[in-house]
Design an enzyme around this catalytic site. Structure first.
Site, PDB file in Angstrom:
ATOM      1  N   LYS A 178     -41.710  90.492  21.546  1.00 59.94           N
ATOM      2  CA  LYS A 178     -40.949  89.243  21.607  1.00 59.94           C
ATOM      3  C   LYS A 178     -40.876  88.777  23.060  1.00 59.94           C
ATOM      4  O   LYS A 178     -40.707  89.604  23.962  1.00 59.94           O
ATOM      5  CB  LYS A 178     -39.543  89.498  21.050  1.00 59.94           C
ATOM      6  N   SER A 197     -33.833  85.168  15.431  1.00 58.39           N
ATOM      7  CA  SER A 197     -34.643  84.506  16.436  1.00 58.39           C
ATOM      8  C   SER A 197     -36.004  85.151  16.674  1.00 58.39           C
ATOM      9  O   SER A 197     -36.868  84.541  17.277  1.00 58.39           O
ATOM     10  CB  SER A 197     -33.875  84.488  17.756  1.00 58.39           C
ATOM     11  N   SER A 254     -31.177  89.109  14.447  1.00 56.68           N
ATOM     12  CA  SER A 254     -32.494  88.539  14.760  1.00 56.68           C
ATOM     13  C   SER A 254     -33.694  89.428  14.507  1.00 56.68           C
ATOM     14  O   SER A 254     -34.827  88.969  14.623  1.00 56.68           O
ATOM     15  CB  SER A 254     -32.537  88.076  16.209  1.00 56.68           C
TER      16      SER A 254
HETATM   17  N1  GLN Z   1     -28.836  84.032  14.530  1.00 54.23           N
HETATM   18  C1  GLN Z   1     -27.871  84.638  15.402  1.00 54.23           C
HETATM   19  C2  GLN Z   1     -27.557  83.696  16.519  1.00 54.23           C
HETATM   20  O1  GLN Z   1     -28.011  82.633  16.499  1.00 54.23           O
HETATM   21  C3  GLN Z   1     -28.378  85.930  15.904  1.00 54.23           C
HETATM   22  C4  GLN Z   1     -29.344  85.802  16.984  1.00 54.23           C
HETATM   23  C5  GLN Z   1     -29.850  87.119  17.470  1.00 54.23           C
HETATM   24  O2  GLN Z   1     -29.636  88.143  16.831  1.00 54.23           O
HETATM   25  N2  GLN Z   1     -30.493  87.089  18.635  1.00 54.23           N
HETATM   26  O3  GLN Z   1     -26.839  84.001  17.422  1.00 54.23           O
END
Ligand code: GLN
Length: 486
Positions: free
Chosen positions: A79, A154, A178
């Site tokens: 990532k 994400s 994420s």
């Molecule tokens: N979807 C969650 C957020 O927007 C988690 C994001 C993540 O785990 N990086 O914060």
């Protein structure tokens, strides 16, 4: 069978026995990327040159009879919020569009020590904020199971790349879901380790008390192998714990008989898609047949998790992102009148909408007038949630939940209503709030054929229990073998 479609444990064997060369494996995965990337958009950058140099070095070692490590020659994607020396680390943001990392993240060093080859950096929501990978500044990754839908986020690029064989495995980061949510949307295995188990040195911070790095893999065996590579104490990360290393592959045991699973049924009502509920119920029945004991448990405070998360995560993000001021590094505006103007314009132009929303929210909950009402209260509720989990883990070994309340949604569908997007994290954020480990494994498909994920959660540092149950489930089902038709 094409080489790219194999698992880590299969390809590593073929490399070691010299049935294939490492170059052949790399060629295979890059040709897969060449044929699909313009459709899927999983990668921000490929590191081809670097990958082939590593491949040749490893092959030489292997040919000389030396050990190349248990990931020797296996192509892995990362990532784009983890630093690799001399490679761009953009975080999916214009702010870091041209940022070249001066050092390696610890996880990169560890993967390379085990012989892995890094093939590219994957797309992500800007600064890991989002659940759909639509907030990336560069491109929108699609879901390989239906290219009109999101891959989740994400870490959507990592999930998509593994699900359609554009990488043998990938690393993602999980602050509120994420890794697990995109794993569930794309039908891969995804693990968020216990807070402190994997070093975050070299991971660009989003919310430091919640962030954790973890792998996406094609099956649970590969997950144990990846975990073996990346765990371990690191003095460069003060939150990293110093525990004896264990070999996670030893826990790939096909047996659920001594495992008690707790289900917080109260939490499975509102907002849960009926197809997901059905797949979850069938999975639990299966586990009972496999010998697991299933009990109902109560997690009273879990309903406050989402609210707590969006206060703590935004507060920490607003502070972590303060460093992007247009001066030290990152994007700087062209036209400015004075210092304040540089700050303002660089941040205005360098950050996208969701990141700005979070910075404003975070700054607000930390501001002197509201600190007690929001941030301090959220921290207190966090403690209640942690205690709730502790109490429940006295009754059971594993908590089972769906990974996400829905299957992957259409691109653009939830963009206009951030709250709806935030609700996709309802089953994943409690785990980060309590610092626990959680794994998502494929457990079915909805009636329009989109993947569904099953989540197991355990006490801190009991990843081996998660792996055993996930492995048992996987060995007795076929879902992990299904591939998207792309
Ligand atoms: N979807 C969650 C957020 O927007 C988690 C994001 C993540 O785990 N990086 O914060």
């Amino acid at each position: 069978m094409e080489l790219y479609s194999l698992t880590i444990h299969e390809i590593a064997k073929k490399i070691k026995s010299k049935e294939v060369t490492i170059r052949e494996v790399l060629d295979s995965v890059y040709s897969r990327i060449d044929s699909l990337e313009n459709k899927v958009n999983a990668y921000i950058n490929l590191t081809k040159e670097y990958a082939y140099i590593s491949a040749d070095k490893l092959q030489k070692k292997l040919d000389a009879g030396e050990d190349i490590g248990f990931l020797g020659g296996v192509p892995i994607a990362i990532k784009d919020n983890m630093c690799i020396k001399d490679v761009k680390t953009t975080c999916g943001s214009r702010m870091l569009e041209n940022f070249v990392a001066p050092y390696d993240a610890t996880v990169i060093e560890r993967l390379e020590l085990a012989g892995a080859i890094i093939i590219g950096k994957t797309n992500m929501d800007e600064f890991a904020m989002g659940s759909s990978t639509e907030s990336s500044y560069f491109k929108k990754t699609v879901n390989p199971w239906d290219i009109t839908k999101v891959p989740g986020g994400s870490s959507g690029g990592s999930a998509a790349s593994v699900s359609c064989d554009m990488a043998f495995a990938a690393l993602g980061s999980d602050t509120g879901g994420s890794i697990r949510q995109p794993a569930s949307y794309c039908s891969t295995v995804g693990l968020k380790p216990t807070y402190g188990l994997v070093s975050r040195f070299g991971l660009v911070a989003f919310a430091s008390s919640l962030d954790q790095i973890g792998p996406f893999t094609k099956d649970v065996t590969d997950m144990a192998i990846m975990l073996n590579a990346i765990v371990g104490h690191d003095e460069k990360d003060t939150t990293s714990v110093n525990l004896d290393k264990i070999d996670y592959t030893k826990y790939l045991i096909n047996d659920a008989k001594n495992i008690t699973i707790g289900i917080p049924r109260e939490f499975l009502k509102e907002g849960l898609n009926p197809d997901v509920k059905e797949a979850f119920d069938i999975a639990i029945d299966k586990l009972i047949k496999l010998g697991a004991k299933v009990i109902d448990v109560n997690l009273d405070y879990i309903k406050y998790s989402l609210a707590t998360y969006y206060i703590i995560a935004t507060a920490e993000a607003s502070s972590n992102l303060g460093r992007y001021d247009g001066i030290k590094y990152g994007y700087r505006t062209d036209k400015f009148d004075n210092l304040l103007d540089i700050y303002k314009k660089s941040r205005t132009e360098g950050f996208g909408e969701e990141v700005k929303r979070r910075i404003m929210l975070g700054t607000y909950v930390l501001s002197s007038g509201y600190y007690d009402a929001y941030y301090k209260k959220a921290q207190k509720v966090r403690t209640l949630i942690i205690n709730d989990f502790k109490r429940v883990f006295e009754e059971c070994d594993i908590i089972a939940l769906p990974t996400a309340p829905n299957t992957a949604f259409k691109m653009g569908e939830k963009n206009l209503n951030p709250l709806e997007m935030y609700l996709e994290d309802i089953y994943t954020v409690p785990v980060n709030i309590a610092g626990l480990p959680g794994i998502s494994v494929p457990c079915g498909f909805c009636h329009f054929n989109m993947p569904i994920g099953l989540q197991f959660i355990s006490s801190a540092f009991e990843e081996e229990k998660l792996l055993q149950l996930a492995y048992t489930y996987e060995q007795n089902t076929e879902f992990h073998k299904m591939k998207p038709n792309i």
